[in-house]
Design a protein around this motif. Structure first.
Motif, PDB file in Angstrom:
ATOM      1  N   TYR A   1      -1.937  -0.313   9.075  1.00  0.00           N
ATOM      2  CA  TYR A   1      -2.750   0.790   8.553  1.00  0.00           C
ATOM      3  C   TYR A   1      -4.234   0.447   8.615  1.00  0.00           C
ATOM      4  O   TYR A   1      -4.628  -0.719   8.536  1.00  0.00           O
ATOM      5  CB  TYR A   1      -2.341   1.103   7.110  1.00  0.00           C
ATOM      6  CG  TYR A   1      -0.893   1.493   6.988  1.00  0.00           C
ATOM      7  CD1 TYR A   1      -0.480   2.788   7.279  1.00  0.00           C
ATOM      8  CD2 TYR A   1       0.071   0.564   6.624  1.00  0.00           C
ATOM      9  CE1 TYR A   1       0.862   3.149   7.190  1.00  0.00           C
ATOM     10  CE2 TYR A   1       1.409   0.909   6.533  1.00  0.00           C
ATOM     11  CZ  TYR A   1       1.801   2.198   6.822  1.00  0.00           C
ATOM     12  OH  TYR A   1       3.124   2.543   6.745  1.00  0.00           O
ATOM     13  N   GLY A   2      -5.037   1.496   8.732  1.00  0.00           N
ATOM     14  CA  GLY A   2      -6.474   1.290   8.672  1.00  0.00           C
ATOM     15  C   GLY A   2      -6.983   1.221   7.255  1.00  0.00           C
ATOM     16  O   GLY A   2      -7.944   0.512   6.956  1.00  0.00           O
ATOM     17  N   SER A   3      -6.349   1.981   6.354  1.00  0.00           N
ATOM     18  CA  SER A   3      -6.756   2.020   4.952  1.00  0.00           C
ATOM     19  C   SER A   3      -5.529   2.078   4.062  1.00  0.00           C
ATOM     20  O   SER A   3      -4.494   2.656   4.433  1.00  0.00           O
ATOM     21  CB  SER A   3      -7.636   3.244   4.671  1.00  0.00           C
ATOM     22  OG  SER A   3      -8.837   3.203   5.403  1.00  0.00           O
ATOM     23  N   MET A   4      -5.653   1.494   2.869  1.00  0.00           N
ATOM     24  CA  MET A   4      -4.617   1.590   1.851  1.00  0.00           C
ATOM     25  C   MET A   4      -5.286   1.951   0.526  1.00  0.00           C
ATOM     26  O   MET A   4      -6.417   1.538   0.257  1.00  0.00           O
ATOM     27  CB  MET A   4      -3.844   0.277   1.691  1.00  0.00           C
ATOM     28  CG  MET A   4      -3.049  -0.141   2.896  1.00  0.00           C
ATOM     29  SD  MET A   4      -1.784  -1.394   2.499  1.00  0.00           S
ATOM     30  CE  MET A   4      -2.759  -2.620   1.633  1.00  0.00           C
ATOM     31  N   ALA A   5      -4.552   2.704  -0.308  1.00  0.00           N
ATOM     32  CA  ALA A   5      -5.091   3.113  -1.600  1.00  0.00           C
ATOM     33  C   ALA A   5      -3.993   3.055  -2.648  1.00  0.00           C
ATOM     34  O   ALA A   5      -2.825   3.363  -2.367  1.00  0.00           O
ATOM     35  CB  ALA A   5      -5.671   4.530  -1.515  1.00  0.00           C
ATOM     36  N   PHE A   6      -4.366   2.676  -3.858  1.00  0.00           N
ATOM     37  CA  PHE A   6      -3.465   2.695  -5.005  1.00  0.00           C
ATOM     38  C   PHE A   6      -3.740   3.943  -5.843  1.00  0.00           C
ATOM     39  O   PHE A   6      -4.891   4.377  -5.969  1.00  0.00           O
ATOM     40  CB  PHE A   6      -3.673   1.450  -5.878  1.00  0.00           C
ATOM     41  CG  PHE A   6      -3.001   0.217  -5.366  1.00  0.00           C
ATOM     42  CD1 PHE A   6      -1.742  -0.139  -5.831  1.00  0.00           C
ATOM     43  CD2 PHE A   6      -3.621  -0.588  -4.427  1.00  0.00           C
ATOM     44  CE1 PHE A   6      -1.111  -1.285  -5.366  1.00  0.00           C
ATOM     45  CE2 PHE A   6      -3.007  -1.727  -3.948  1.00  0.00           C
ATOM     46  CZ  PHE A   6      -1.741  -2.084  -4.427  1.00  0.00           C
ATOM     47  N   LEU A   7      -2.681   4.494  -6.430  1.00  0.00           N
ATOM     48  CA  LEU A   7      -2.807   5.629  -7.332  1.00  0.00           C
ATOM     49  C   LEU A   7      -2.193   5.316  -8.701  1.00  0.00           C
ATOM     50  O   LEU A   7      -2.875   5.275  -9.707  1.00  0.00           O
ATOM     51  CB  LEU A   7      -2.160   6.877  -6.731  1.00  0.00           C
ATOM     52  CG  LEU A   7      -2.781   7.444  -5.452  1.00  0.00           C
ATOM     53  CD1 LEU A   7      -2.003   8.673  -4.982  1.00  0.00           C
ATOM     54  CD2 LEU A   7      -4.243   7.790  -5.656  1.00  0.00           C
ATOM     55  N   GLY A   8      -0.870   5.129  -8.731  1.00  0.00           N
ATOM     56  CA  GLY A   8      -0.151   4.980  -9.995  1.00  0.00           C
ATOM     57  C   GLY A   8      -0.030   3.545 -10.454  1.00  0.00           C
ATOM     58  O   GLY A   8      -0.817   2.667 -10.096  1.00  0.00           O
ATOM     59  N   TYR A   9       1.000   3.321 -11.266  1.00  0.00           N
ATOM     60  CA  TYR A   9       1.185   2.016 -11.905  1.00  0.00           C
ATOM     61  C   TYR A   9       1.510   0.927 -10.884  1.00  0.00           C
ATOM     62  O   TYR A   9       2.202   1.160  -9.897  1.00  0.00           O
ATOM     63  CB  TYR A   9       2.318   2.109 -12.928  1.00  0.00           C
ATOM     64  CG  TYR A   9       2.675   0.781 -13.546  1.00  0.00           C
ATOM     65  CD1 TYR A   9       1.811   0.166 -14.443  1.00  0.00           C
ATOM     66  CD2 TYR A   9       3.861   0.138 -13.213  1.00  0.00           C
ATOM     67  CE1 TYR A   9       2.126  -1.066 -15.002  1.00  0.00           C
ATOM     68  CE2 TYR A   9       4.191  -1.093 -13.773  1.00  0.00           C
ATOM     69  CZ  TYR A   9       3.312  -1.686 -14.662  1.00  0.00           C
ATOM     70  OH  TYR A   9       3.637  -2.905 -15.195  1.00  0.00           O
ATOM     71  N   HIS A  10       1.009  -0.270 -11.165  1.00  0.00           N
ATOM     72  CA  HIS A  10       1.362  -1.449 -10.376  1.00  0.00           C
ATOM     73  C   HIS A  10       1.297  -2.675 -11.271  1.00  0.00           C
ATOM     74  O   HIS A  10       0.280  -2.918 -11.932  1.00  0.00           O
ATOM     75  CB  HIS A  10       0.408  -1.635  -9.194  1.00  0.00           C
ATOM     76  CG  HIS A  10       0.673  -2.881  -8.405  1.00  0.00           C
ATOM     77  ND1 HIS A  10       1.855  -3.078  -7.707  1.00  0.00           N
ATOM     78  CD2 HIS A  10      -0.052  -4.007  -8.210  1.00  0.00           C
ATOM     79  CE1 HIS A  10       1.830  -4.260  -7.113  1.00  0.00           C
ATOM     80  NE2 HIS A  10       0.682  -4.855  -7.407  1.00  0.00           N
ATOM     81  N   ALA A  11       2.385  -3.428 -11.328  1.00  0.00           N
ATOM     82  CA  ALA A  11       2.405  -4.704 -12.047  1.00  0.00           C
ATOM     83  C   ALA A  11       1.990  -5.782 -11.062  1.00  0.00           C
ATOM     84  O   ALA A  11       2.790  -6.233 -10.237  1.00  0.00           O
ATOM     85  CB  ALA A  11       3.794  -4.976 -12.620  1.00  0.00           C
TER      86      ALA A  11
END
Length: 389
Positions: A109-119
């Motif tokens: 991927y060229g870009s990654m993004a987080f939105l919701g919960y992540h431990a």
């Protein structure tokens, strides 16, 4: 009826190649969100499990899929209005990637993004840093670096963060300060390779850390992206990722639209790209096509996307070609030689940066700058050798 028409087009002409998705939205470790309901996380009972900011943050997926309904879709009787069955894709297809995905998959991927919960776990940092160093862009806020797994503490922003986070973010975090504007800002000390992109309430709100060939974009808040004060900022950053990745795809061929058009792109092993587009307007009884643009290098070409059919655009490096109907198909492209399948009269449209087009046995006419139409007869599979100047 609309869905049956599309299915009748799809069955005889399966997709060729591998789906192109330049952006991945990361589904975090232990994230309880699901796209087909807004019930408590993990189906648990108790006030701490209610559908809250971590799950609501997935609503920002609508930046990429504006007409999506991230809930149950069944309606009976179904009203003749948008229901979320189909959606525009202004930036093309976007993947949802598990946080545990291997490095090889992530690097596609060229870009990654987080939105919701992540431990978060310390091992995540090594993979993220590698992704950014080789040219990727990573977008997140502080909650995505929190290690807390207690749901009640998560909702109150009570958590430690990854000890080595400074290697990724380029900033030293000492805690959070309430701003009085609906969020708490990180009290940070900026490193040498960090620039402030946006400030609010006297604190850096968005910072960028240049790392190797890529960059880390940090929204410097304790809250999840769905929080009212943060949401428009995060949505704007997601849109920037979409625009940047779309620009990067122009050389191989891409599409731009704000109308009711959904499109996807597939690359085959010969370097040929096929872009499939549909007009998602099933609810109106109209023959008016949707508008879009085919992007090819620095050029753009206006398109009309009719209802009830799948439009296929074949991009052969320096030019693109498509047929006037679903009964004629471009099978392959080898240099300037096309293999086309069909029966009876056919019209083939070609666009590219050239001044003339010729093909033996086909009538040729120019309909615009760099836009040509070839008409002729087909009887099965035939080859068309193009003379492009």
């Amino acid at each position: 009826i609309y869905a049956r028409k599309l299915l009748s087009c799809e069955r005889p002409w399966p997709r060729r190649g591998e789906l192109v998705a330049p952006i991945a939205v990361v589904h975090g470790r232990y994230d309880g969100w699901r796209c087909f309901g807004r019930s408590p996380a993990w189906g648990k009972t108790g006030p701490e499990w209610r559908f809250s900011a971590p799950e609501e943050s997935w609503d920002l997926l609508r930046v990429f899929y504006p007409d999506a309904v991230l809930d149950a879709l069944y309606r009976h009787p179904c009203p003749e209005e948008p229901q979320g069955f189909y959606t525009r894709t202004p930036y093309g297809m976007v993947d949802i990637l598990p946080a545990e995905a291997p490095q090889e998959q992530m690097n596609r991927y060229g870009s990654m993004a987080f939105l919701g919960y992540h431990a978060a776990e310390e091992g995540d940092l090594d993979r993220w840093i590698h992704f950014v160093r080789q040219g990727g862009t990573l977008l997140f806020a502080w909650p995505h670096l929190f290690t807390q797994t207690n749901r009640e503490k998560i909702l109150h922003g009570e958590s430690e963060w990854l000890e080595r986070q400074e290697e990724l973010t380029g900033v030293r975090l000492s805690g959070f300060v309430e701003t009085g504007s609906g969020y708490a800002a990180g009290n940070i000390c900026l490193g040498a390779a960090v620039e402030v992109l946006q400030e609010m309430n006297g604190f850096p709100l968005v910072v960028r850390h240049s790392l190797g060939k890529g960059s880390v974009i940090l929204v410097n808040v304790r809250e999840y992206p769905a929080v009212e004060a943060i949401r428009p900022v995060y949505e704007g950053l997601l849109a920037q990722l979409g625009n940047r990745e779309s620009t990067a795809q122009r050389e191989k061929g891409w599409m731009r639209t704000q109308d009711t058009v959904e499109f996807s792109a597939y690359d085959d092993c010969q370097g040929v790209r096929r872009i499939y587009a549909i007009n998602t307007n099933w609810w109106q009884d109209t023959d008016e096509p949707a508008k879009a643009e085919l992007l090819l290098g620095s050029k753009s070409y206006p398109l009309c996307i009719d209802r009830g059919v799948i439009h296929t655009f074949t991009v052969c490096r320096s030019f693109a070609v498509w047929t006037a109907d679903n009964e004629t198909e471009v099978l392959s492209c080898d240099g300037n030689c096309l293999r086309i399948q069909g029966v009876g009269s056919a019209a083939v449209r070609i666009v590219g940066n050239f001044s003339s087009v010729a093909a033996d046995g086909w009538q040729t006419r120019q309909t615009g700058s760099g836009v040509w139409v070839l008409t002729g007869n087909l009887n099965g599979i035939c080859k068309i050798r193009l003379l492009l100047q």
